[in-house]
Design a protein around this motif. Structure first.
Motif, mmCIF file in Angstrom:
data_model
loop_
_atom_site.group_PDB
_atom_site.id
_atom_site.type_symbol
_atom_site.label_atom_id
_atom_site.label_comp_id
_atom_site.label_asym_id
_atom_site.label_seq_id
_atom_site.Cartn_x
_atom_site.Cartn_y
_atom_site.Cartn_z
ATOM 1 N N GLN A 171 0.830 -1.204 0.000
ATOM 2 C CA GLN A 171 0.000 0.000 0.000
ATOM 3 C C GLN A 171 0.867 1.258 0.000
ATOM 4 O O GLN A 171 0.536 2.232 -0.679
ATOM 5 C CB GLN A 171 -0.916 -0.023 1.216
ATOM 6 C CG GLN A 171 -1.961 1.053 1.206
ATOM 7 C CD GLN A 171 -2.894 0.928 2.400
ATOM 8 O OE1 GLN A 171 -2.587 0.259 3.381
ATOM 9 N NE2 GLN A 171 -4.028 1.591 2.317
ATOM 10 N N ARG A 172 1.983 1.241 0.734
ATOM 11 C CA ARG A 172 2.897 2.386 0.746
ATOM 12 C C ARG A 172 3.521 2.600 -0.621
ATOM 13 O O ARG A 172 3.617 3.731 -1.104
ATOM 14 C CB ARG A 172 4.012 2.173 1.775
ATOM 15 C CG ARG A 172 3.577 2.414 3.189
ATOM 16 C CD ARG A 172 4.642 2.055 4.194
ATOM 17 N NE ARG A 172 5.921 2.688 3.915
ATOM 18 C CZ ARG A 172 7.064 2.272 4.457
ATOM 19 N NH1 ARG A 172 7.087 1.241 5.273
ATOM 20 N NH2 ARG A 172 8.185 2.891 4.172
ATOM 21 N N ILE A 173 3.934 1.511 -1.274
ATOM 22 C CA ILE A 173 4.547 1.621 -2.597
ATOM 23 C C ILE A 173 3.530 2.135 -3.608
ATOM 24 O O ILE A 173 3.833 3.014 -4.416
ATOM 25 C CB ILE A 173 5.136 0.266 -3.041
ATOM 26 C CG1 ILE A 173 6.347 -0.080 -2.172
ATOM 27 C CG2 ILE A 173 5.535 0.287 -4.508
ATOM 28 C CD1 ILE A 173 6.905 -1.463 -2.406
ATOM 29 N N THR A 174 2.315 1.612 -3.562
ATOM 30 C CA THR A 174 1.267 2.045 -4.487
ATOM 31 C C THR A 174 0.948 3.528 -4.296
ATOM 32 O O THR A 174 0.851 4.276 -5.270
ATOM 33 C CB THR A 174 -0.003 1.207 -4.291
ATOM 34 O OG1 THR A 174 0.319 -0.165 -4.466
ATOM 35 C CG2 THR A 174 -1.079 1.599 -5.277
ATOM 36 N N GLY A 175 0.807 3.948 -3.041
ATOM 37 C CA GLY A 175 0.529 5.358 -2.759
ATOM 38 C C GLY A 175 1.657 6.263 -3.211
ATOM 39 O O GLY A 175 1.429 7.326 -3.799
ATOM 40 N N ALA A 176 2.894 5.833 -2.972
ATOM 41 C CA ALA A 176 4.045 6.638 -3.384
ATOM 42 C C ALA A 176 4.157 6.704 -4.900
ATOM 43 O O ALA A 176 4.480 7.755 -5.459
ATOM 44 C CB ALA A 176 5.323 6.071 -2.776
ATOM 45 N N LEU A 177 3.872 5.604 -5.589
ATOM 46 C CA LEU A 177 3.922 5.614 -7.056
ATOM 47 C C LEU A 177 2.839 6.504 -7.655
ATOM 48 O O LEU A 177 3.082 7.214 -8.630
ATOM 49 C CB LEU A 177 3.778 4.190 -7.591
ATOM 50 C CG LEU A 177 5.027 3.327 -7.548
ATOM 51 C CD1 LEU A 177 4.710 1.902 -7.974
ATOM 52 C CD2 LEU A 177 6.123 3.916 -8.412
ATOM 53 N N MET A 178 1.657 6.476 -7.075
ATOM 54 C CA MET A 178 0.576 7.334 -7.575
ATOM 55 C C MET A 178 0.921 8.807 -7.362
ATOM 56 O O MET A 178 0.724 9.637 -8.251
ATOM 57 C CB MET A 178 -0.744 6.972 -6.899
ATOM 58 C CG MET A 178 -1.300 5.664 -7.391
ATOM 59 S SD MET A 178 -2.821 5.045 -6.647
ATOM 60 C CE MET A 178 -3.588 6.402 -5.889
ATOM 61 N N ALA A 179 1.445 9.147 -6.195
ATOM 62 C CA ALA A 179 1.840 10.528 -5.921
ATOM 63 C C ALA A 179 2.978 10.961 -6.833
ATOM 64 O O ALA A 179 3.003 12.098 -7.327
ATOM 65 C CB ALA A 179 2.245 10.680 -4.461
ATOM 66 N N THR A 180 3.909 10.054 -7.112
ATOM 67 C CA THR A 180 5.031 10.369 -7.992
ATOM 68 C C THR A 180 4.555 10.587 -9.423
ATOM 69 O O THR A 180 5.018 11.504 -10.106
ATOM 70 C CB THR A 180 6.082 9.249 -7.938
ATOM 71 O OG1 THR A 180 6.512 9.087 -6.582
ATOM 72 C CG2 THR A 180 7.281 9.567 -8.795
ATOM 73 N N GLY A 181 3.636 9.747 -9.886
ATOM 74 C CA GLY A 181 3.086 9.932 -11.229
ATOM 75 C C GLY A 181 2.367 11.261 -11.374
ATOM 76 O O GLY A 181 2.541 11.968 -12.368
ATOM 77 N N LEU A 182 1.594 11.611 -10.371
ATOM 78 C CA LEU A 182 0.905 12.902 -10.379
ATOM 79 C C LEU A 182 1.917 14.043 -10.358
ATOM 80 O O LEU A 182 1.776 15.032 -11.082
ATOM 81 C CB LEU A 182 -0.039 12.991 -9.183
ATOM 82 C CG LEU A 182 -0.895 14.239 -9.080
ATOM 83 C CD1 LEU A 182 -1.852 14.318 -10.267
ATOM 84 C CD2 LEU A 182 -1.676 14.233 -7.781
ATOM 85 N N TYR A 183 2.976 13.886 -9.563
ATOM 86 C CA TYR A 183 4.037 14.896 -9.505
ATOM 87 C C TYR A 183 4.693 15.073 -10.870
ATOM 88 O O TYR A 183 4.930 16.199 -11.307
ATOM 89 C CB TYR A 183 5.097 14.497 -8.470
ATOM 90 C CG TYR A 183 6.308 15.381 -8.502
ATOM 91 C CD1 TYR A 183 6.302 16.611 -7.852
ATOM 92 C CD2 TYR A 183 7.452 15.013 -9.187
ATOM 93 C CE1 TYR A 183 7.406 17.444 -7.886
ATOM 94 C CE2 TYR A 183 8.551 15.835 -9.226
ATOM 95 C CZ TYR A 183 8.523 17.043 -8.576
ATOM 96 O OH TYR A 183 9.619 17.870 -8.629
ATOM 97 N N LEU A 184 4.993 13.965 -11.562
ATOM 98 C CA LEU A 184 5.621 14.055 -12.882
ATOM 99 C C LEU A 184 4.749 14.817 -13.872
ATOM 100 O O LEU A 184 5.237 15.659 -14.627
ATOM 101 C CB LEU A 184 5.895 12.656 -13.426
ATOM 102 C CG LEU A 184 7.219 12.029 -13.054
ATOM 103 C CD1 LEU A 184 7.258 10.575 -13.501
ATOM 104 C CD2 LEU A 184 8.358 12.803 -13.673
ATOM 105 N N ILE A 185 3.458 14.532 -13.866
ATOM 106 C CA ILE A 185 2.545 15.203 -14.795
ATOM 107 C C ILE A 185 2.467 16.690 -14.486
ATOM 108 O O ILE A 185 2.598 17.537 -15.376
ATOM 109 C CB ILE A 185 1.157 14.544 -14.751
ATOM 110 C CG1 ILE A 185 1.237 13.125 -15.323
ATOM 111 C CG2 ILE A 185 0.124 15.372 -15.499
ATOM 112 C CD1 ILE A 185 0.000 12.293 -15.094
ATOM 113 N N ILE A 186 2.277 17.032 -13.211
ATOM 114 C CA ILE A 186 2.154 18.440 -12.827
ATOM 115 C C ILE A 186 3.453 19.195 -13.083
ATOM 116 O O ILE A 186 3.439 20.329 -13.574
ATOM 117 C CB ILE A 186 1.705 18.558 -11.364
ATOM 118 C CG1 ILE A 186 0.264 18.084 -11.231
ATOM 119 C CG2 ILE A 186 1.849 19.988 -10.853
ATOM 120 C CD1 ILE A 186 -0.237 17.970 -9.806
#
Length: 60
Positions: A3-18
């Protein structure tokens, strides 16, 4: 842990797009170049991953 890895990957993907949209919009980079923010995103992933672990450990 998953769950930590999934949450961190989702936040990182959003960060990359923004970050790339912000660079394009403000004229930092006139083309979408994922490598300009890839290192930043890697450090962001580690930070979020550790932050989520810290938060989960100190909730108790």
């Amino acid at each position: 842990m998953k769950q930590r890895i999934t949450g961190a990957l989702m936040a990182t993907g959003l960060y990359l797009i923004i970050a790339n949209l912000g660079n394009f919009f403000f004229g930092v980079n006139k083309r979408f170049d994922w490598t300009t923010t890839l290192w930043e995103a890697a450090f962001f992933f580690v930070f979020i991953f550790l932050l989520l672990g810290y938060r989960n450990n100190h909730k108790k």
